[in-house]
Enzyme design. Structure first.
Site, mmCIF file in Angstrom:
data_model
loop_
_atom_site.group_PDB
_atom_site.id
_atom_site.type_symbol
_atom_site.label_atom_id
_atom_site.label_comp_id
_atom_site.label_asym_id
_atom_site.label_seq_id
_atom_site.Cartn_x
_atom_site.Cartn_y
_atom_site.Cartn_z
ATOM 1 N N ASP A 33 -10.124 15.736 -30.200
ATOM 2 C CA ASP A 33 -11.111 14.876 -29.543
ATOM 3 C C ASP A 33 -12.291 14.589 -30.472
ATOM 4 O O ASP A 33 -12.825 13.467 -30.486
ATOM 5 C CB ASP A 33 -11.631 15.552 -28.266
ATOM 6 C CG ASP A 33 -10.575 15.583 -27.165
ATOM 7 O OD1 ASP A 33 -9.511 14.959 -27.350
ATOM 8 O OD2 ASP A 33 -10.816 16.223 -26.125
ATOM 9 N N GLU A 35 -12.329 14.300 -33.706
ATOM 10 C CA GLU A 35 -11.970 13.284 -34.700
ATOM 11 C C GLU A 35 -11.985 11.889 -34.082
ATOM 12 O O GLU A 35 -12.436 10.922 -34.701
ATOM 13 C CB GLU A 35 -10.583 13.594 -35.270
ATOM 14 C CG GLU A 35 -10.518 14.863 -36.096
ATOM 15 C CD GLU A 35 -9.099 15.177 -36.538
ATOM 16 O OE1 GLU A 35 -8.701 14.667 -37.606
ATOM 17 O OE2 GLU A 35 -8.389 15.894 -35.803
ATOM 18 N N ASP A 37 -13.805 10.990 -31.500
ATOM 19 C CA ASP A 37 -15.214 10.676 -31.256
ATOM 20 C C ASP A 37 -15.894 10.188 -32.529
ATOM 21 O O ASP A 37 -16.762 9.299 -32.486
ATOM 22 C CB ASP A 37 -15.951 11.901 -30.711
ATOM 23 C CG ASP A 37 -15.484 12.274 -29.310
ATOM 24 O OD1 ASP A 37 -14.872 11.417 -28.635
ATOM 25 O OD2 ASP A 37 -15.723 13.431 -28.891
ATOM 26 N N SER A 82 1.471 -5.606 1.289
ATOM 27 C CA SER A 82 1.596 -4.208 1.680
ATOM 28 C C SER A 82 3.071 -3.819 1.708
ATOM 29 O O SER A 82 3.951 -4.671 1.486
ATOM 30 C CB SER A 82 0.988 -3.991 3.069
ATOM 31 O OG SER A 82 -0.356 -4.383 3.103
ATOM 32 N N LEU A 83 3.352 -2.561 2.017
ATOM 33 C CA LEU A 83 4.728 -2.101 2.168
ATOM 34 C C LEU A 83 4.950 -1.627 3.594
ATOM 35 O O LEU A 83 4.069 -1.003 4.199
ATOM 36 C CB LEU A 83 5.028 -0.943 1.211
ATOM 37 C CG LEU A 83 5.078 -1.263 -0.282
ATOM 38 C CD1 LEU A 83 5.307 0.022 -1.079
ATOM 39 C CD2 LEU A 83 6.164 -2.268 -0.603
ATOM 40 N N GLU A 114 9.698 5.688 -6.934
ATOM 41 C CA GLU A 114 8.491 6.160 -7.615
ATOM 42 C C GLU A 114 7.631 6.925 -6.616
ATOM 43 O O GLU A 114 7.632 6.593 -5.427
ATOM 44 C CB GLU A 114 7.665 4.986 -8.148
ATOM 45 C CG GLU A 114 8.315 4.155 -9.220
ATOM 46 C CD GLU A 114 7.428 2.972 -9.597
ATOM 47 O OE1 GLU A 114 6.456 3.177 -10.352
ATOM 48 O OE2 GLU A 114 7.710 1.856 -9.139
ATOM 49 N N LYS A 116 4.563 7.672 -4.379
ATOM 50 C CA LYS A 116 3.560 6.784 -3.783
ATOM 51 C C LYS A 116 2.195 7.455 -3.904
ATOM 52 O O LYS A 116 1.895 8.403 -3.185
ATOM 53 C CB LYS A 116 3.877 6.486 -2.321
ATOM 54 C CG LYS A 116 2.909 5.495 -1.689
ATOM 55 C CD LYS A 116 3.254 5.215 -0.241
ATOM 56 C CE LYS A 116 2.270 4.222 0.334
ATOM 57 N NZ LYS A 116 0.871 4.706 0.281
ATOM 58 N N ASP A 118 -1.838 8.048 -3.748
ATOM 59 C CA ASP A 118 -2.917 7.771 -2.797
ATOM 60 C C ASP A 118 -4.114 7.287 -3.596
ATOM 61 O O ASP A 118 -5.060 8.021 -3.860
ATOM 62 C CB ASP A 118 -3.256 9.033 -2.002
ATOM 63 C CG ASP A 118 -4.055 8.714 -0.750
ATOM 64 O OD1 ASP A 118 -4.074 7.532 -0.355
ATOM 65 O OD2 ASP A 118 -4.644 9.629 -0.168
ATOM 66 N N ARG A 137 -6.971 -5.323 -4.789
ATOM 67 C CA ARG A 137 -5.981 -5.984 -3.925
ATOM 68 C C ARG A 137 -6.675 -6.805 -2.844
ATOM 69 O O ARG A 137 -6.235 -7.884 -2.506
ATOM 70 C CB ARG A 137 -5.069 -4.931 -3.278
ATOM 71 C CG ARG A 137 -4.074 -5.550 -2.298
ATOM 72 C CD ARG A 137 -3.258 -4.493 -1.563
ATOM 73 N NE ARG A 137 -2.421 -5.138 -0.574
ATOM 74 C CZ ARG A 137 -2.803 -5.446 0.670
ATOM 75 N NH1 ARG A 137 -4.022 -5.150 1.068
ATOM 76 N NH2 ARG A 137 -1.981 -6.049 1.502
ATOM 77 N N GLU A 177 -1.833 1.122 -9.772
ATOM 78 C CA GLU A 177 -2.532 1.987 -8.826
ATOM 79 C C GLU A 177 -3.513 2.853 -9.608
ATOM 80 O O GLU A 177 -3.119 3.601 -10.502
ATOM 81 C CB GLU A 177 -1.539 2.873 -8.076
ATOM 82 C CG GLU A 177 -2.104 3.574 -6.872
ATOM 83 C CD GLU A 177 -2.106 2.722 -5.614
ATOM 84 O OE1 GLU A 177 -2.635 3.185 -4.593
ATOM 85 O OE2 GLU A 177 -1.568 1.598 -5.651
ATOM 86 N N TYR A 229 2.956 -0.425 -11.876
ATOM 87 C CA TYR A 229 4.222 -0.371 -11.140
ATOM 88 C C TYR A 229 4.938 -1.713 -11.024
ATOM 89 O O TYR A 229 6.070 -1.777 -10.534
ATOM 90 C CB TYR A 229 3.995 0.189 -9.735
ATOM 91 C CG TYR A 229 3.025 -0.607 -8.883
ATOM 92 C CD1 TYR A 229 3.427 -1.754 -8.224
ATOM 93 C CD2 TYR A 229 1.712 -0.196 -8.730
ATOM 94 C CE1 TYR A 229 2.546 -2.483 -7.437
ATOM 95 C CE2 TYR A 229 0.822 -0.907 -7.948
ATOM 96 C CZ TYR A 229 1.243 -2.049 -7.305
ATOM 97 O OH TYR A 229 0.360 -2.774 -6.526
ATOM 98 N N LYS A 317 7.334 7.761 3.781
ATOM 99 C CA LYS A 317 6.160 8.627 3.904
ATOM 100 C C LYS A 317 6.575 10.066 4.205
ATOM 101 O O LYS A 317 7.508 10.321 4.974
ATOM 102 C CB LYS A 317 5.236 8.114 5.015
ATOM 103 C CG LYS A 317 4.780 6.672 4.822
ATOM 104 C CD LYS A 317 3.932 6.485 3.588
ATOM 105 C CE LYS A 317 2.533 7.013 3.776
ATOM 106 N NZ LYS A 317 1.710 6.218 4.694
ATOM 107 N N CYS A 411 -14.662 -0.002 34.647
ATOM 108 C CA CYS A 411 -15.060 -0.061 33.233
ATOM 109 C C CYS A 411 -16.241 0.865 32.999
ATOM 110 O O CYS A 411 -17.248 0.790 33.714
ATOM 111 C CB CYS A 411 -15.439 -1.494 32.860
ATOM 112 S SG CYS A 411 -16.091 -1.662 31.181
ATOM 113 N N CYS A 414 -19.376 -1.852 31.990
ATOM 114 C CA CYS A 414 -19.913 -2.864 32.905
ATOM 115 C C CYS A 414 -19.624 -2.567 34.366
ATOM 116 O O CYS A 414 -20.149 -3.245 35.263
ATOM 117 C CB CYS A 414 -19.384 -4.250 32.547
ATOM 118 S SG CYS A 414 -17.619 -4.498 32.906
ATOM 119 N N CYS A 429 -10.375 -4.009 30.924
ATOM 120 C CA CYS A 429 -11.503 -4.560 31.673
ATOM 121 C C CYS A 429 -11.372 -6.071 31.595
ATOM 122 O O CYS A 429 -11.469 -6.646 30.497
ATOM 123 C CB CYS A 429 -12.831 -4.112 31.064
ATOM 124 S SG CYS A 429 -14.256 -4.952 31.779
ATOM 125 N N CYS A 434 -18.185 -8.567 29.515
ATOM 126 C CA CYS A 434 -18.476 -7.142 29.371
ATOM 127 C C CYS A 434 -19.205 -6.906 28.045
ATOM 128 O O CYS A 434 -18.696 -7.298 26.978
ATOM 129 C CB CYS A 434 -17.174 -6.341 29.401
ATOM 130 S SG CYS A 434 -17.397 -4.574 29.072
#
Length: 670
Positions: A33, A35, A37, A82-83, A114, A116, A118, A137, A177, A229, A317, A411, A414, A429, A434
């Site tokens: 590191d 070197e 830097d 989305s998936l 692959e 997934k 987070d 996104r 991601e 990806y 998932k 309700c 209201c 309601c 309301c």
């Protein structure tokens, strides 16, 4: 002298790029590191002395530029969808069965899997090999422009690497991601704790918050990483498979996930899912499942996408994270559509890195079916970003002091008598006036799921509603700085910023506006479909139920809801008020060419090369319409083997009748 400096800078940049790729992408550094830097320090000194020689792809550009006033919105040339999710092995095989039906095939289908992550999905755009734009996104159609922030992520190349004889594409739109490792997340929170700052709840929030800093120098100090990806248009890389695409991206200098695997069968995919479920806790980053994609890019093209998700991929998932706690009470909330939802009040419990004190109980049927009681010990689960829910009571832990939970008759806001229509799970309601419904609708309108008006979170909207300043959507656009500056918690600057934030939403994407209105059954996905099909508010207002039903993804219930909403006189007056206040709409232009626009197709008989679903989907993707009956609006009748009575009716009306070969030529633009 200038030539010598230019050559020296070019050599330093080449060395730094090479060693950064070894460190960030290959995880195989060749120098210490210190070197690296030293090389970097030498580059900065030379560029400081010769600022006219700084290039956009210089490693010095990773440190972050000047702070931004605000993020600009940019459109994705191809939507970042989305998936769809699956949660069990049987659902994986169900996904494959849907693919076979759509493609009308019994052939073996290969897949790529692959982990997934987070994290936060982003797009990086390269022109002639140089990184020119980065964005989030967003809503899938448009995101926030975060180029300077994305440049600070060391794993993302500022210039594409030449891969032998393979030419660098003129334009490449890469999807990735961005995430924090578990160690990086802990170190970041420890640093924030020492500084007295609030802590991030989880690595995903930390990654998202880091990329949305207005000061890129702050982003540059965060330990962000990424895996690439995919790309928006695989054809520019000349690949035939998803797995080949990942390899090509690696050759261009991108970091792809080393745990990606090609699986010949769905049974192999299921085994890989079990392997990753065992491996997940040993990984240096958090994952919540496995992404499964059809490997063949030609099959991906044929399968296409719905408005929300590609048909050729799913997210499998992992089982939800669960914990037990005590149910101490129930609160009944009134939503913007009038639905009254029971919400469990829990003794706080940590689940998946988040402290949970509230959880949805959904509706009256679930209350009854689960036999929940106040005082119960309950099992609570949280899967990904899904709202926590109460799974079941721990009956064995009951003491006899628990009390039954009952839905109210009136309700809670209201006092209007509640009702429940036959065939619906929700208790509602019916009072359109309301206050709870109006407030929820206003909160939604200004929220990220609506128009995303900066500074107008739930508490602010509640304050303005309580003071009578905002009672309907047009009232946001009538706000003046002097209306706000005297309120508690407001000053002249914050009031001026708020009015400016509203003004910035006078020209809004049509789909985003439709989603913001809170029309029953109309969320972001349906709103995007409506924008693509009608392209203007005027055309949508004139649409009848028959026209709405022609839109793929819109059924009778949604069509009826839209017709009822837009034919309501108060709604039309509200829209007219917004127009008078300068609110207008922009559209995506259909997200690309529409070669079949104006054409209406009817199918009769069997097709050999396409399933009926695929044929219909291809027509709609290319801007055409599909009708179920033969009438004079139809421009093309596609007749396959064993064509039925529709063929004769088409001939009687003098309509154009084509075969499968001619239909295929139309799809190919001939």
């Amino acid at each position: 002298m200038a030539d010598e400096v230019s050559e020296k800078l070019a050599e330093l940049r080449r060395q730094l790029e090479f060693h950064a790729h070894r460190y960030y992408v290959l995880d195989a550094p060749l120098i210490a590191d210190a070197e690296y830097d030293e090389l970097f320090r030498e580059l900065l000194e030379l560029e400081a002395a010769h600022p006219e020689l700084v290039t956009p792809d210089s490693p010095s550009q990773r440190v972050g530029g000047a702070p931004l006033a605000a993020f600009e919105t940019v459109a994705h040339s191809v939507p970042m969808l989305s998936l769809d999710n699956v949660f069990a092995e049987a659902e994986l095989f169900g996904f494959e069965e849907r693919l076979r039906r759509f493609l009308n095939t019994s052939a073996t289908i290969a897949y790529v899997t692959e982990p997934k992550l987070d994290g936060l999905a982003v797009e990086a755009v390269y022109e002639h090999g140089l990184l020119v734009r980065g964005s989030t996104r967003g809503d899938g159609l448009r995101g926030e422009e975060i180029t300077q922030n994305l440049k600070t992520v060391g794993a993302l190349p500022l210039r594409l690497r030449s891969a032998g004889e393979e030419p660098v594409p003129a334009r490449l739109e890469v999807r990735a991601e961005v995430f924090l490792t578990i160690d990086g997340f802990r170190a970041l929170n420890e640093e924030r704790a020492r500084a007295g700052d609030s802590l991030f709840a989880n690595p995903r929030n930390a990654a998202a918050g880091s990329l949305r800093q207005l000061d890129p120098r702050i982003t540059g100090r965060r330990p962000l990483d990424l895996f690439v990806y995919g790309v928006s248009d695989p054809s520019v890389l000349g690949c035939e498979s998803q797995f080949g695409l990942l390899a090509a991206l690696g050759r261009l200098g991108f970091k792809t996930n080393p745990l990606a695997r090609r699986c010949e069968t769905m049974a192999e995919v299921a085994r890989r899912f079990a392997e990753l479920a065992e491996l997940r806790h040993a990984l240096p980053y958090e994952i919540d499942g496995m992404v499964v994609k059809v490997d063949s890019l030609e099959l991906q093209r044929r399968l296409g996408a719905t408005a929300r998700a590609p048909r050729w991929a799913v997210a499998a998932k992992f089982p939800a994270t669960q914990a037990t706690t005590r149910l101490v009470g129930v609160e009944f909330q009134v939503g913007r559509t009038g639905a009254v939802t029971p919400v469990a009040l829990l003794e706080p419990v940590a689940i998946g890195g988040v402290t949970v004190s509230r959880a949805t109980l959904h509706n009256e049927d679930q209350l009854r079916d689960k036999d929940l009681r106040i005082g119960d010990t309950v099992l609570v689960q949280r899967a990904g970003d899904v709202i926590p829910e109460v799974v079941k009571p721990v009956v064995e832990a009951r003491t006899g002091d628990e009390t039954t939970i009952r839905m109210p008759d009136a309700c809670p806001v209201c006092g209007h008598e509640l009702s429940r229509l036959a065939g619906e799970a929700a208790t509602r309601c019916p009072n359109a006036h309301c206050p709870a419904q109006r407030l929820r609708a206003l909160v939604h309108f200004a929220s990220k799921a609506g128009l995303d008006i900066e500074g107008f979170g739930k508490k602010v909207v509640e304050q303005l509603f309580g003071r009578g300043l905002v009672r309907d959507f047009p009232d946001f656009y009538r706000l003046r700085a002097e209306d706000l500056s005297g309120l508690e918690g407001w000053g002249e600057k914050s009031a001026a910023n708020a009015v400016q934030a509203v003004s910035a939403r006078r020209q809004v994407p049509l789909g985003r506006f439709l989603a913001a209105l809170g029309i029953r059954h109309v969320g972001e996905e349906i709103a995007a479909l409506l924008e693509r099909r009608f392209q203007s508010m005027e055309r949508l207002l004139d649409a009848d139920q028959e026209e709405l039903l022609e839109v793929e993804g819109i059924g009778a219930q949604i069509a009826a809801s839209l017709v009822d909403y837009f034919r309501d006189e108060p709604v039309r007056r509200m829209l007219a008020e917004l127009a008078a206040l300068g609110v207008s709409f922009v559209t995506t232009g259909g997200n690309g060419p529409a070669p079949l626009e104006g054409m209406v197709f009817v199918f009769t008989g069997g097709l050999e090369g396409y399933s009926r679903n695929e044929a219909k989907a291809r027509v709609k993707e290319l801007g055409g319409q599909v009708a179920s009956t033969v009438n004079r609006k139809v421009t093309h009748v596609v007749a396959g083997s064993d064509a039925g009575s529709k063929l004769q009716k088409a001939r009687d009306l003098g309509l154009a009748v084509i075969g499968e070969a001619e239909f295929g030529k139309l799809l190919d633009g001939n």
